[in-house]
Design a protein around this motif. Structure first.
Motif, short mmCIF file in Angstrom:
data_model
loop_
_atom_site.label_atom_id
_atom_site.label_comp_id
_atom_site.label_asym_id
_atom_site.label_seq_id
_atom_site.Cartn_x
_atom_site.Cartn_y
_atom_site.Cartn_z
N ILE A 152 -35.66 -2.68 17.05
CA ILE A 152 -34.37 -3.44 17.35
C ILE A 152 -33.01 -3.00 17.48
N HIS A 153 -32.87 -1.57 17.20
CA HIS A 153 -31.85 -0.85 17.55
C HIS A 153 -31.74 -0.59 18.84
N PHE A 154 -32.80 -0.59 19.94
CA PHE A 154 -32.76 -0.46 21.25
C PHE A 154 -32.18 -1.83 21.89
N LEU A 155 -32.27 -2.78 21.22
CA LEU A 155 -31.62 -4.11 21.89
C LEU A 155 -30.41 -4.56 21.15
N ASP A 156 -30.30 -4.43 19.98
CA ASP A 156 -29.11 -5.02 19.40
C ASP A 156 -27.66 -4.35 19.85
N ASN A 157 -26.75 -5.28 19.90
CA ASN A 157 -25.47 -4.63 20.56
C ASN A 157 -25.43 -4.52 22.01
N THR A 188 -33.57 3.98 13.16
CA THR A 188 -32.17 4.49 13.38
C THR A 188 -31.25 3.01 13.20
N LEU A 189 -30.62 2.87 12.20
CA LEU A 189 -29.71 1.58 12.26
C LEU A 189 -28.62 2.06 11.27
N TYR A 190 -27.36 1.66 11.45
CA TYR A 190 -26.22 2.07 10.83
C TYR A 190 -26.07 0.84 9.63
N ASN A 191 -26.36 -0.24 10.00
CA ASN A 191 -26.13 -1.40 8.95
C ASN A 191 -27.32 -2.33 9.06
N ILE A 360 -27.83 10.40 9.47
CA ILE A 360 -26.69 9.57 9.83
C ILE A 360 -26.59 9.26 11.36
N VAL A 361 -26.39 7.96 11.66
CA VAL A 361 -26.40 7.55 13.06
C VAL A 361 -25.00 6.84 13.14
N GLU A 362 -24.73 6.80 14.50
CA GLU A 362 -23.10 6.25 14.76
C GLU A 362 -23.13 4.62 14.29
N SER A 363 -21.85 4.32 13.69
CA SER A 363 -21.85 2.79 13.73
C SER A 363 -21.27 2.38 14.73
N MET A 364 -21.58 1.04 15.24
CA MET A 364 -21.22 0.28 16.55
C MET A 364 -20.63 -0.97 16.18
N ASN A 365 -19.34 -1.34 16.51
CA ASN A 365 -18.91 -2.76 16.28
C ASN A 365 -19.47 -3.60 17.08
#
Length: 526
Positions: A152-157, A188-191, A360-365
Motif C-alpha cells: 500500500i505504501h507504493f500507492l498511497d499519497n 515501509t510505512l511512517y504512520n 525509519i522511513v520518511e513521513s509524507m504529508n
C-alpha cells in the motif's frame, strides 16, 4: 496444564488451510502469529512488517479459512497490488493452495485483459484494471467478502492511491451487498493507522519485527564490486537503477565483467513476454545478475539474491529499504552495495543506511491529487451513460475534494464539452464516450520524461533525471536534494534544498496524474 504455543493454537483454527499453506513449516513467523487471529475475527487490518516475514500468507490463509464456508461460483476475494509482475508472481505462489481449497484464482491486468468464461472466486488486479472492470463488468462484484491491498505504501499519497480510494467507494456504494473485510500490507510505512483509514475503517494496526542488520558497502568502481561478489561468493545479485536508460547502459557496461548470458534486464518498457521470461529465469537461476528499475522493487518472488546493489542513491529512504530488502531474504542480516561517483552521493547512502538500521522511513504529508477527480468523473459517467446527479458525484468524489472544487471541475469539463448536463443529470459527451470505448480513461499514470536539470539561479546544468515531476517535486541527484521551481519543455529548473540530505527534507513526491491538463488552470498549481 501447559498452554498451547501460538502456532499450535492457530493450527487448530486453520483446520482447512493449515496443511495446504503451512504444512512445510514448523512454526509461523511473528507477523503471522500476530495477524491471523485478527483476520479470523473478521477485523480490518493493516499489516506492517519487514520484507520476507510472511505478510501475504498472514492475511490470505485466514481469509481463505473464513471464506471456505461461503464459497460460491462468484467472486468473493479481491486482491489489489500496484504491479503486474507482483500479481503474476502471487498467482504462481498461491494458486496450488487456492485450488486445493476449491478456489479458482485469476489475474486481470492490461497484459491479461479478459475474464474467463468459467466462474472464479479470487481476482488479482491493479487499480487501473479495477477501474476498467467496474465500468465494463458490473455484475461480478456483488458477493465480494474481502479486499486486500498489497504494497500500500507504493500507492498511497499518489494519484494511483487516490484513484483506488474512489474505486473502493464506488464498489461499496454501487455494487456490494455487504461491507467486506479489508486488509492492507506494507513493509515501509511512517504512520500505518493514518494510511489505513484513507482506504477503510475501522482499522487495526498490526506491526511486528525489527529491521535486520545491514552489511553495507560503498564503491565507485565496478571492478571492485565484481571482485567483491567473487570474493564473498555472492553468485546472484540484483542491481536497481533510477532510470530505464541506466538499465540499458549498465547492461552493456557489465557485459565486460560478467558472462552476458547470465545478465538480465527488467523495466516497464520491455514487452510482457520479456519481463515474464526474466522473472522465470530469476526463479530458476542460482547465479547471475539482474539489472532493473523499481519494477522489481516490491515483493515478488524471484528467488533469493545474495546481494542488492543500488546504482546511485534511490529517491527516498523507503525506496532504499525496499530495494535492499530484495536480497538475503533467508538470512538474519541484509547485504547491500551502493555505487556512487560524488562524495555527496556517498553521504546520502550513509544516511539511508543509518535510517535502515533503525527502521525509519520518511513521513509524507498527505495531499489529494485533483487530477483524479477528473479521471474519476470520466470513469463514473462512462459507467453510467444515463448520467448522475450532482449530489451523487459529490458523494463519490468527496474523499478527494470539497464540493466547491468538484463543482468548479465539472463546470470546466462542461465548457470543454467533455461532459454535458441533461435535466438534473450530468453525463458523458459523445467524445468522452468514444475515449472510454478505446480504454483511454482508466489509467492516470503519466508518461515519464527525461529532463535536463538546470540550477535556476546559475543556469548551470546539473544532470538528467527521468521523472513525472511538477513544481514542488523534490528528488535526489548527485547526492543533493533539489526542488523543481519551473518546467520548460524538457528542462527542469530547480533550487538546491540541501547539500546533505536529512530525513526532514523528504516529503510528498509531487508527481501529478496524467489527467492534470484537464483541470481548470487555477487548480493545476493547487
Amino acid at each position: 496444564m501447559n498452554k498451547l504455543t501460538p502456532t499450535v493454537s492457530l493450527k487448530t483454527s486453520l483446520k482447512n488451510t493449515w496443511s495446504v499453506f503451512f504444512g512445510g513449516f514448523r512454526r509461523l513467523t511473528p507477523i503471522q502469529e500476530a495477524t491471523i487471529p485478527h483476520i479470523l475475527k473478521g477485523e480490518n487490518v493493516i499489516v506492517c512488517s519487514p520484507t520476507a516475514t510472511g505478510k501475504t500468507e498472514a492475511v490470505i490463509v485466514p481469509l481463505i479459512e473464513r471464506l471456505i464456508p461461503q464459497k460460491t461460483n462468484a467472486l468473493i476475494l479481491l486482491y489489489i497490488a500496484p504491479t503486474r509482475a507482483l500479481l503474476n508472481n502471487l498467482l504462481v505462489r498461491l494458486d496450488l493452495g487456492f485450488k486445493k481449497c476449491g478456489f479458482k484464482a485469476i489475474v486481470r491486468t492490461g497484459d491479461k485483459p479478459y475474464l474467463p468464461k468459467n466462474p472464479f472466486q479470487v481476482l488479482f488486479t491493479t487499480p487501473e484494471s479495477l477501474d476498467s472492470l467496474l465500468c465494463r463488468q458490473k455484475k461480478i462484484w456483488r458477493h465480494i467478502q474481502a479486499i486486500v491491498i498489497d504494497e500500500i505504501h507504493f500507492l498511497d499519497n499518489t494519484y494511483r492511491g487516490d484513484q483506488l480510494r474512489i474505486l473502493l467507494r464506488r464498489l461499496l456504494k454501487e455494487h456490494l451487498k455487504t461491507t467486506p473485510q479489508f486488509a492492507a500490507l506494507s513493509a515501509t510505512l511512517y504512520n500505518p493507522e493514518e494510511v489505513g483509514k484513507r482506504y477503510f475503517s475501522p482499522v487495526q494496526v498490526i506491526q511486528t519485527g525489527q529491521p535486520r542488520l545491514l552489511k553495507f558497502y560503498l564503491f565507485k568502481d565496478w571492478d571492485k564490486i565484481i571482485n567483491l561478489l567473487k570474493k564473498k561468493k555472492w553468485h546472484k545479485a540484483i542491481i536497481f537503477c533510477n532510470r530505464r536508460r541506466d538499465v540499458e547502459e549498465l547492461y552493456l557496461q557489465l557485459s565486460q565483467y560478467w558472462p552476458k548470458e547470465r545478465l538480465l534486464m527488467h523495466h516497464g518498457s520491455l514487452s510482457r513476454r520479456l519481463r515474464e521470461e526474466t522473472e522465470i529465469l530469476l526463479r530458476q537461476w542460482r547465479w547471475g545478475i539482474c539489472i532493473c528499475t523499481s519494477t522489481l522493487e516490491i515483493g515478488i518472488d524471484i528467488g533469493d539474491f545474495d546481494v542488492a546493489i543500488c546504482y546511485y542513491p534511490p529517491p527516498t529512504p523507503s525506496a532504499f529499504q525496499q530495494r535492499i530488502g530484495r536480497a538475503s531474504r533467508q538470512k538474519e542480516y541484509q547485504v547491500a552495495i551502493g555505487f556512487y561517483e560524488e562524495e555527496t552521493e556517498a553521504e546520502c547512502f550513509n544516511l539511508y543506511a543509518s535510517l535502515a538500521h533503525k527502521g525509519i522511513v520518511e513521513s509524507m504529508n498527505y495531499l489529494p491529487d485533483f487530477s483524479v477527480v477528473v479521471q474519476q468523473i470520466f470513469s463514473i459517467l462512462f459507467a453510467h451513460p444515463a448520467g448522475l446527479k450532482l449530489e451523487q458525484l459529490f458523494y463519490l468524489l468527496s474523499p478527494l475534494a470539497p464540493e466547491e472544487i468538484i463543482e468548479k471541475i465539472i463546470i470546466h469539463l462542461s465548457e470543454k464539452s467533455w461532459i454535458e448536463q441533461i435535466g438534473k443529470n450530468f453525463r458523458a459527451s459523445e467524445k468522452l464516450m468514444n475515449m472510454g470505448e478505446k480504454g483511454l480513461i482508466h489509467s492516470n499514470i503519466p508518461n515519464t520524461k527525461e529532463f535536463k536539470v538546470i540550477e535556476a539561479t546559475t543556469q548551470k546544468s546539473i544532470g538528467e533525471i527521468t521523472t513525472q515531476a511538477t513544481k514542488g517535486h523534490r528528488f535526489i541527484l548527485a547526492g543533493k536534494v533539489w526542488e523543481v521551481i519551473n518546467i520548460k519543455g524538457k528542462n527542469l529548473f530547480v533550487r538546491l534544498v540541501t547539500h546533505k540530505p536529512t530525513i526532514k527534507v523528504f516529503h510528498k513526491r509531487f508527481s501529478r496524474g496524467a489527467f492534470t491538463h484537464f483541470l481548470p488552470p487555477e487548480l493545476t498549481e493547487a
